[in-house]
Design an enzyme around this catalytic site. Structure first.
Site, mmCIF file in Angstrom:
data_model
loop_
_atom_site.group_PDB
_atom_site.id
_atom_site.type_symbol
_atom_site.label_atom_id
_atom_site.label_comp_id
_atom_site.label_asym_id
_atom_site.label_seq_id
_atom_site.Cartn_x
_atom_site.Cartn_y
_atom_site.Cartn_z
ATOM 1 N N PRO A 90 -2.718 5.666 -15.033
ATOM 2 C CA PRO A 90 -1.941 4.425 -15.089
ATOM 3 C C PRO A 90 -2.625 3.336 -14.267
ATOM 4 O O PRO A 90 -3.189 3.605 -13.215
ATOM 5 C CB PRO A 90 -0.599 4.809 -14.463
ATOM 6 C CG PRO A 90 -0.566 6.294 -14.453
ATOM 7 C CD PRO A 90 -1.985 6.738 -14.368
ATOM 8 N N GLY A 93 -4.155 -3.193 -10.167
ATOM 9 C CA GLY A 93 -5.536 -2.939 -9.765
ATOM 10 C C GLY A 93 -5.841 -3.313 -8.333
ATOM 11 O O GLY A 93 -6.991 -3.544 -7.986
ATOM 12 N N ASP A 126 1.531 -8.160 0.601
ATOM 13 C CA ASP A 126 0.453 -9.150 0.704
ATOM 14 C C ASP A 126 -0.279 -9.336 -0.628
ATOM 15 O O ASP A 126 -0.866 -10.374 -0.880
ATOM 16 C CB ASP A 126 -0.559 -8.714 1.775
ATOM 17 C CG ASP A 126 0.058 -8.796 3.163
ATOM 18 O OD1 ASP A 126 1.204 -9.291 3.262
ATOM 19 O OD2 ASP A 126 -0.589 -8.366 4.135
ATOM 20 N N ARG A 180 4.922 3.586 -2.792
ATOM 21 C CA ARG A 180 5.887 3.313 -1.718
ATOM 22 C C ARG A 180 5.479 2.040 -0.962
ATOM 23 O O ARG A 180 5.232 2.069 0.250
ATOM 24 C CB ARG A 180 5.983 4.480 -0.735
ATOM 25 C CG ARG A 180 6.519 5.751 -1.334
ATOM 26 C CD ARG A 180 6.594 6.847 -0.304
ATOM 27 N NE ARG A 180 7.550 6.539 0.747
ATOM 28 C CZ ARG A 180 8.844 6.842 0.705
ATOM 29 N NH1 ARG A 180 9.333 7.487 -0.329
ATOM 30 N NH2 ARG A 180 9.647 6.518 1.685
ATOM 31 N N VAL A 236 5.675 4.870 -14.487
ATOM 32 C CA VAL A 236 6.953 4.200 -14.271
ATOM 33 C C VAL A 236 7.020 3.063 -15.283
ATOM 34 O O VAL A 236 6.102 2.237 -15.363
ATOM 35 C CB VAL A 236 7.038 3.642 -12.842
ATOM 36 C CG1 VAL A 236 8.335 2.881 -12.649
ATOM 37 C CG2 VAL A 236 6.918 4.769 -11.829
ATOM 38 N N TYR A 284 -1.743 -2.899 11.415
ATOM 39 C CA TYR A 284 -2.823 -3.194 10.479
ATOM 40 C C TYR A 284 -4.114 -3.386 11.261
ATOM 41 O O TYR A 284 -4.131 -4.101 12.247
ATOM 42 C CB TYR A 284 -2.508 -4.535 9.820
ATOM 43 C CG TYR A 284 -2.479 -4.485 8.325
ATOM 44 C CD1 TYR A 284 -1.298 -4.236 7.665
ATOM 45 C CD2 TYR A 284 -3.630 -4.713 7.587
ATOM 46 C CE1 TYR A 284 -1.260 -4.209 6.274
ATOM 47 C CE2 TYR A 284 -3.591 -4.673 6.204
ATOM 48 C CZ TYR A 284 -2.407 -4.433 5.556
ATOM 49 O OH TYR A 284 -2.372 -4.397 4.190
#
Lengths: 778, 752
Positions: free
Chosen positions: B328, B332, B397, B411, B468, B672
């Site tokens: 799937p 991208g 983001d 998730r 999905v 991050y």
């Protein structure tokens, strides 16, 4: 486990003795599976691979600079008052002693432990808080630059009088400076003298490095004023034992960690825990190292750098003191007046000191692949937890590696080699009863031979090559004229002439023993160089055939036996064996093939020397009592302690913890110094049966309580009569509980006696057979 | 007329109906005004928004940049078709954009509406004439809509799954993501082809294109920062291969039988080299680096574009029948090597691109839910919902390009999760097509105790179990008011302590992020050219105030950026509460601009990476979640580890190693890390990069951090999975896989 196993196999020099065989052998010998486990668990010195080259001769070492030279040429006062601006870890602003204490008391760990103690004891939290604060007050340093400057001034004066030079490797200093800026640093000096930590701080001050905070024994606090001075120069004081005191442990560990984590100052402590009286490195103590590594393992700092520092003294200030202590004369209590009295040492020449700052060891690198730091992920990090098996063995291995790193950079003086030769000769003389001494030229010849040998083994020998050997020998001898006498061109071990003749045979022996033990402590400095080859040499000597397997077995037995005595990294038997083989083959003493180990023609001399290096230790460990002591150094309590520990470890001796609590009315024999009239003796009853079953030994360890109470005698400075008196009293006390047919020992003094021969009779410090029997009958 | 509208407005609360009715009635411009006027009287809630819209429309001044009114109107969706949407005063944009000159042309593409105010073009302050012009344009467009024939409401109608033929050309135009992505997007870099950073002839950095707020602007500070931080030099270029060489792509291995049957279903597909290459990569640095060098590995053999759920069912059935591997593909934007074709895969690989399944099927205003096809990308979803006065509030983001299905499968987490929740909190119902059939729940109850939640097998399954296709999501009325903010802290420690306190008091704004010092400097370097002397003078004053007067060390201070959302009074109250907490930790309010620039950094960073790669600088970001007590330690250790590892591996110049805390939770935070280094002189920079990232991840795990907070595991982090969830955990996941997909049709081999 598996990986360890694999590694063992991998490193085996031949397939014939893979580790499973080795284990089997061990298991048969001791029928003790725990031994087997211990041998597998351990690590290897590969950790320190970057420090240990396969060929020790290739090891590169830095040059030394004499830092006293400048002191002799410029003003000490100006030096003491100069601008001192050390670089600090990541540029943190140093924290005041008070702020540091606050940080510690407010830490999550202390809060947690206080709560815990309060729950357990039912005491009010405030109360415990108060106690924690008091502990901290007792412990904490209060570094003050003014005190440091005072020390800088006085020490300059003292050092200039005592020593010819203090040599420091400046490259090491530069490495240290770099390390201090980047990571929290732990300084790990070797410990041979009280002088060590003053010297360390002095050096760091001189080179404008951050002053360390130093873990010191509580004993120093007994010295009025001086203790406080030390505190103000950066020492913090910890109790020698605080077994189950959770709160103390929490405050102490948090204190050290806080300093380390925030990088306020390098932390300095002695891995060996106490001064080595024998100049032989002591097996490392893990407590503080554990604490020092904790912030890294818990991810509180990126890394911690450990810097082994090797301090070698040409002549140790406490030389004779140590020898007496080893013979059972209690250590004088640290006191200001004692220090004052000791000023007479100022008039003597103690040669030079070499301080070598080793390569900083990154705990991060050390732990790579050894410790899973994720193990702290599932419980809050401030909750104190017993270190896991993994961490324990990691810390243990690291500690051994670090002590070896210290050993390797110890500078050896020619005298060390001379002492080794003279001792061997001395023992030979004693055995044969020949004329004593050694011809000077013979000594020189042998010394040159030994010089070359030790260099090949990687010794850090400072032998002035531009001076002809006879001169080197004679100048070394003259520095140590307290231990040798030269008569008619023959050198022999003897105490200084001109002292009053000995009062009796006991004193004669004691005096002799002191000389021998002093010499031994110099010889010991070189032990690490010869240790592995010597173990192999003894193994070859003891083995009935030249089969490699048998020799390996006997090597590994000896190595195992002596692992309390020397720094032998646990679990590195195969590696050590290979190292020993490599060195002996390299020097052409042995020929090692797949199946055999053969001594070459020219190797006999080397092997004979190496075997006799270990011989005194072997004798000390042999559970046989001879009518005549060949090696006086067997009297050393250190040796006895290690032997007993080894025997215990190997399961040859069983420890029965018999607590005999009693109120003994006769303890304070005519002595007002006893603080408490009713002593409480705790007896650790140790018994072991020797192999030939003819001799029974019972060893009694006297608990700390008793030692504390006997200590007042040390105020007399360890005079001979007092020594005898203490022992007599002690034996009297002991008599009540055991048959005096046995072998008794304690941390501070040892008394030998057996049903057959009284060793102490030899040393003249105890009663005759008749009296012993009489007492036994009583 | 008035009466009609009024009555309708009264009786219907459903925007959906409003739209329909308004559209159907074909009211004129006057009518709208009238309706507005009426509604102003009648409907309190609607009133404010409407007024704002009207005021803006006729050129009244906004109360000022501080009042972040929501000029978005409830009507708007009805009148404005997305493709012709004017440059309205985006609710997101507002005052922050005040100082930014408007790009000459107002994009007519829908894509100007980016997430984050910082992106959208806007014009609220560039002079009266400009405003006038905009207002007129706006009116024109509204009028245009009113004249449009009814029924052209494809964007919102619950359309039946149409087959390809019946799709109008017009509707494909309005798609943000066309089937041929290459038409608008880069094949070997981030984002739109027309938007990129470059150093112009004067050596100044500028951002091309017209899509973003920053577009067409000069960024004077970037060059110095870039050269100083990475030791890079503008003379040393490492340009990318300009065009995709189709001959470098291996010819497809097609499963003829599958292709034949696929043809008969009418689902569009392609085995064009470009199409296939586009679906073979995500945005990991090693993937982009290889593409830039023109190195192309295994790519899918076929790309299919299902149009709806039923198409997917058919494709999956065929794939099972012919034993074809399905991967799937959503937006991208993967950064976990999840899209990489497993090299050991011997079957024909079909990339199932969901980008054409992008409709909102219905909106349920009673329950505040929307049923959406899973291929929709974030910006379209928000835009379309906004038109109805709603939003999901899910703003990762990557939302310009990432898709709803992708969010579910990994998730995902959005920056405003404090108000709206993460994807697992937002989904009410999921429909997934698996080789075993379709999995979905029978009802839309808000919570169920029916054994383990089957949604959680789907959430985070990373395409290993199925596709999905449709999701019912919670929606919220659009926030009435929005405000940015920022706080400067003397050091990172204080900043973290403040965030912890905010989390403790559970008063976190929609978004709160703490940047470390390096990132603060980075953000500073991205400041566009200041137009007036006065502004630069003010900037200077601010700097003096903070560093000299307040004694903050410019090399230690750090900034938290804030975004408040909601009812105006509440926002102001909330703002005060947060600033009060910040003050306790030495924080100083540092204005809205700084806050906004911080959020801007989020979206430009991906473009900036491409710029770096043009000059021998390679960079990547990765994230983790960690308990509060570990936050500081993990930041410090991971950053140090990166520097340390680079040094060990021969990287000459100290790398950029920086972090920010981007999310707060009750029990921890999301951190991050950004890492970039100059790779000039390294023989195998990607390998070095991978080793460093590997080490950094080990460090994260050793410091109590998680394997991933929202990027997912993919293939990049697979090796740590069993350590992370235990062997039993892996076994559980595997047994689900074995049941659902025994023949490994969904064979991307992610996760385990």
């Amino acid at each position: 486990m598996t990986t360890n196993r694999e590694r063992h196999v991998e490193r085996s020099p031949s397939a014939s003795y893979d580790c499973s065989k080795f284990d089997l052998w061990q298991a048969q010998l001791y029928m003790d599976s725990s031994c087997l486990l211990a041998s597998l668990h351990g690590s290897d010195t590969l950790l320190f691979a970057d420090m240990q080259h396969r060929d020790p001769m290739l090891q590169k070492r830095d040059e030394f600079e004499d830092m006293l030279e400048e002191r002799r040429n410029s003003s000490d006062l100006r030096y003491a008052l100069r601008c001192y601006t050390p670089v600090l870890y990541k540029g943190v602003t140093p924290c005041t002693a008070g702020a540091l204490k606050n940080m510690v008391l407010q830490s999550a760990q202390i809060h947690f432990v206080i709560g815990q103690v309060s729950n357990e004891t039912g005491r009010a939290v405030d109360d415990i808080q108060e106690e924690a604060s008091a502990i901290l007050e007792e412990m904490a340093h209060s570094l003050q630059l003014s005190t440091v400057r005072f020390f800088a001034f006085t020490l300059s004066k003292v050092f200039k009088t005592l020593f010819r030079s203090i040599c420091v490797n400046e490259e090491g200093i530069q490495r240290l400076q770099q390390a201090i800026q980047e990571h929290p640093v732990v300084l790990l000096p070797s410990h041979r003298s009280y002088m060590d930590f003053l010297l360390m701080s002095y050096i760091l001050y001189t080179y404008d490095l951050a002053l360390p905070v130093i873990a010191a024994g509580m004993d120093f606090m007994g010295m009025k004023f001086v203790g406080e001075m030390l505190r103000m120069s950066g020492a913090f004081f910890i109790r020698r034992s605080f077994g189950g005191d959770k709160l103390y442990w929490a405050v102490f560990s948090e204190y050290v960690k806080t300093m380390l984590k925030n990088g306020f100052a390098p932390v300095e402590f002695f891995l060996e825990g106490t001064r080595s009286r024998t100049s032989k490195s002591l097996t490392p103590k893990l407590g503080l190292l554990n604490i020092a590594m904790d912030p890294f393992l818990k991810g509180e700092v990126f890394d911690v750098h450990l810097v082994p520092v090797s301090i070698s003294y040409e002549r140790i200030l406490e030389e004779a003191l140590y020898a007496r202590e080893l013979l059972g004369v209690p250590k004088p209590k640290e006191s200001t007046s004692g220090l004052f009295k000791a000023r007479k040492v100022l008039s003597e020449d103690y040669g030079s000191i070499h301080v070598y700052f080793g390569q900083p060891v990154s705990v991060r690198r050390l732990s790579q692949g050894k410790v899973d730091r994720g193990q702290f992920n599932l419980t809050p990090r401030h909750i104190p937890k017993r270190p896991s098996e993994e961490i324990h063995s990691f810390v243990n291995d690291s500690a051994y590696g670090l002590v070896r790193a210290q050993e390797e950079n110890m500078v050896l003086k020619p005298w060390v080699l001379l002492a080794s030769l003279l001792l061997q000769n001395h023992h030979g003389d004693q055995a044969s009863g020949r004329a004593r001494g050694m011809a000077l030229d013979e000594l020189t010849e042998q010394a040159v031979w030994l010089r070359d040998l030790s260099r090949q083994y990687g010794a850090f020998l400072h032998w002035p090559d531009h001076v002809p050997p006879p001169e080197v020998v004679s100048s070394s001898l003259s520095l140590h004229r307290g231990l040798v006498t030269i008569t008619e061109g023959r050198v022999q071990l003897a105490s200084e002439q001109g002292e009053p003749p000995p009062v009796g045979p006991e004193e004669e022996l004691l005096r002799q023993a002191v000389t021998v033990l002093s010499c031994v402590s110099y010889r010991n400095q070189a032990l690490h160089v010869f240790l592995r080859p010597a173990l192999l040499a003894s193994a070859v000597h003891a083995a009935s055939s030249s089969g490699k397997q048998e020799i390996f077995n006997s090597f590994s037995f000896l190595r195992n036996m002596f692992s309390n005595e020397f720094i032998l990294c646990p679990g590195a038997t195969v590696q050590d064996f290979e190292e020993a083989c490599f060195l002996l083959v390299k020097t052409g003493a042995l020929h090692v093939s797949q199946q055999e180990v053969v001594v070459t023609e020219r190797g006999h001399r080397t092997l004979a020397f190496l075997t006799s290096v270990l011989d005194p230790f072997l004798q000390g460990y042999q559970v046989r009592v001879r009518s005549r002591l060949r090696y006086t150094e067997v009297l050393s309590s250190d040796l006895q302690k290690n032997a007993l520990a080894a025997l215990l470890r190997l399961g040859a001796v069983r420890k029965i913890k018999g607590y005999v609590g009693f109120d003994h009315p006769r303890v304070p024999v005519g002595s007002v110094e006893y603080a408490r009239p009713r002593a409480r003796l705790k007896l650790h009853h140790l018994e072991f049966i020797s192999t030939n079953e003819s001799v029974w030994f019972v060893a009694i360890r006297v608990s700390t309580d008793v030692k504390q109470q006997l200590r007042p005698y040390s105020a007399f400075g360890g005079k001979h009569e007092v020594f005898i008196r203490i022992m007599n009293e002690f034996i009297q006390i002991m008599n009540e509980f055991i048959r005096p047919t046995d072998f008794m020992m304690s941390d501070s003094f040892a008394v030998f006696f057996s049903s057959e021969t009284l060793l102490l009779k030899c040393s003249g410090a105890c009663w005759s057979d008749g009296e012993a029997e009489r007492r036994a009958r009583l | 007329m008035e009466n009609v509208v009024q009555r309708l407005l009264k009786c219907s609360t459903s925007t959906f109906f409003q739209l329909h009715i308004v559209n159907c009635t074909g009211l004129g411009e006057e009518g709208v005004k009238a309706a507005v006027a009426t509604s102003r009287l009648e409907r309190g809630k609607l009133r404010r928004r409407t007024r704002a819209a009207v005021e803006t429309g006729v050129g009244h001044r906004e109360p000022g940049p501080r009042t972040r009114r929501c000029p978005q109107i409830a009507f708007c969706p009805a009148f404005c078709d997305p493709d012709s949407l004017p440059p309205r005063v985006g609710w997101i944009a507002a005052g922050a954009l005040a100082s930014i000159p408007t790009p000459a042309a107002h994009g007519s593409a829908p894509s100007i509406h980016k997430h984050g105010s910082s992106m959208a073009s806007n014009s609220s302050s560039s002079g009266g004439s400009d405003r006038q012009r905009i207002a007129q344009q706006r009116l024109r467009i509204i009028a245009g809509h009113l004249q449009r024939p009814a029924g052209d409401d494809s964007a919102l109608l619950a359309a039946e799954c149409k087959d390809q033929g019946s799709k109008s050309d017009a509707s494909s135009e309005e798609k943000t993501v066309p089937r041929r992505r290459q038409e608008i997007m880069k094949w070997n870099g981030w984002g739109y082809s027309d938007s990129r950073f470059l150093f112009n002839k004067k050596g100044q950095a500028e951002f091309t294109g017209k899509r973003y707020k920053l577009s067409g602007m000069i960024i004077p500070g970037l060059k110095e920062w870039f050269e100083g931080t990475f030791g890079a030099n503008l003379q040393h270029k490492s340009p990318a291969t300009p065009i995709l060489n189709s001959s470098a792509v291996r010819p497809p291995t097609l499963n003829e039988a599958f292709v034949e049957e696929l043809k008969s279903t009418g689902v569009p597909f392609s085995h064009d080299a470009e199409d296939r290459v586009f679906r073979a990569y995500g945005h990991c640095v090693h993937e982009i680096f290889a593409l830039r060098e023109g190195r192309i590995g295994r790519v899918p053999d076929l790309v299919v574009w299902p149009n709806c759920h039923n198409d997917v069912v058919k494709i999956v059935e065929l794939a099972c029948k012919h034993n074809v591997c399905l991967i799937p593909y959503g937006g991208g934007t993967s950064v976990s090597s999840a899209l990489e074709c497993p090299s050991e895969e011997t079957r024909s690989i079909v990339s199932l691109d969901t980008s054409q399944m992008n409709r909102i099927l219905w909106i349920d205003e009673k329950n505040l839910t929307a049923h959406v096809e899973a291929g929709i990308v974030g910006q379209d979803l928000e835009r379309l919902l906004n038109e109805s006065g709603y939003c999901t509030g899910h703003e990762p983001d990557s939302m310009e390009f990432s898709s709803l299905g992708g969010w579910v499968a990994t998730r995902a987490s959005g920056m405003k999760k404090n108000i709206y929740g993460n994807i697992e909190d937002l989904v009410v119902h999921i429909k997934m097509v698996t080789p075993r059939g379709v999995i979905e729940k029978s009802c839309q109850g808000p919570r169920m105790s029916t054994g383990p939640d089957v949604h959680h097998f789907i959430l985070g399954s990373e395409g290993t179990l199925g596709v999905v296709t449709e999701v019912t999501m919670k929606i919220r009325p659009m926030p009435e008011y929005q405000k940015y903010g920022s706080v400067v802290f003397p050091n990172f420690e204080q900043g973290v302590a403040c965030l912890r306190e905010v989390a403790k008091q559970r008063c976190a704004p929609a978004s709160i992020r703490l940047m470390d010092n390096e990132q603060f400097k980075f953000g500073h370097a991205l400041k566009p050219q200041v137009s007036s002397i006065f502004t630069s003078f003010l900037d200077g004053l601010k700097k003096i105030y903070i560093t000299k007067f307040k004694g903050f060390d410019p090399n230690r201070l750090c900034v938290a950026t804030l975004l408040f959302e909601g009812n105006r009074e509440k926002v102001l109250q909330h703002e005060k509460q947060v600033y009060d907490i910040a003050a306790k930790f030495g924080g100083l309010a540092a204005g809205e601009d700084n806050g906004q620039r911080g959020y801007m950094l989020t979206f430009v960073i991906a473009y900036l990476r491409d710029l770096g790669m043009d000059y021998y600088v390679m960079g990547e970001s990765f994230e983790t979640s960690v308990p509060w007590d570990r936050v500081l330690d993990i930041c410090q250790n991971v950053k140090a580890r990166i520097v340390h590892e680079c040094k060990e591996r021969g990287v000459q110049f100290t790398p950029l190693s920086t972090c920010r805390v981007t999310q707060t939770y009750d029990a921890g935070a999301c951190v991050y890390f950004y890492f970039g280094f100059n790779y000039r002189g390294l023989s195998d920079p990607v390998h070095v990069y991978e080793q460093v990232e590997h080490a950094a991840r080990e460090e994260i795990l050793a410091n109590g951090g998680s394997l991933s907070h929202h990027h997912g595991v993919g293939k990049l982090r697979k090796e740590w999975m069993s350590e992370t969830v235990s062997n039993v955990g892996i076994g559980m996941l595997k047994s689900v896989k074995d049941y659902v997909d025994p023949n490994n049709i969904f064979g991307n081999r992610n996760l385990f």
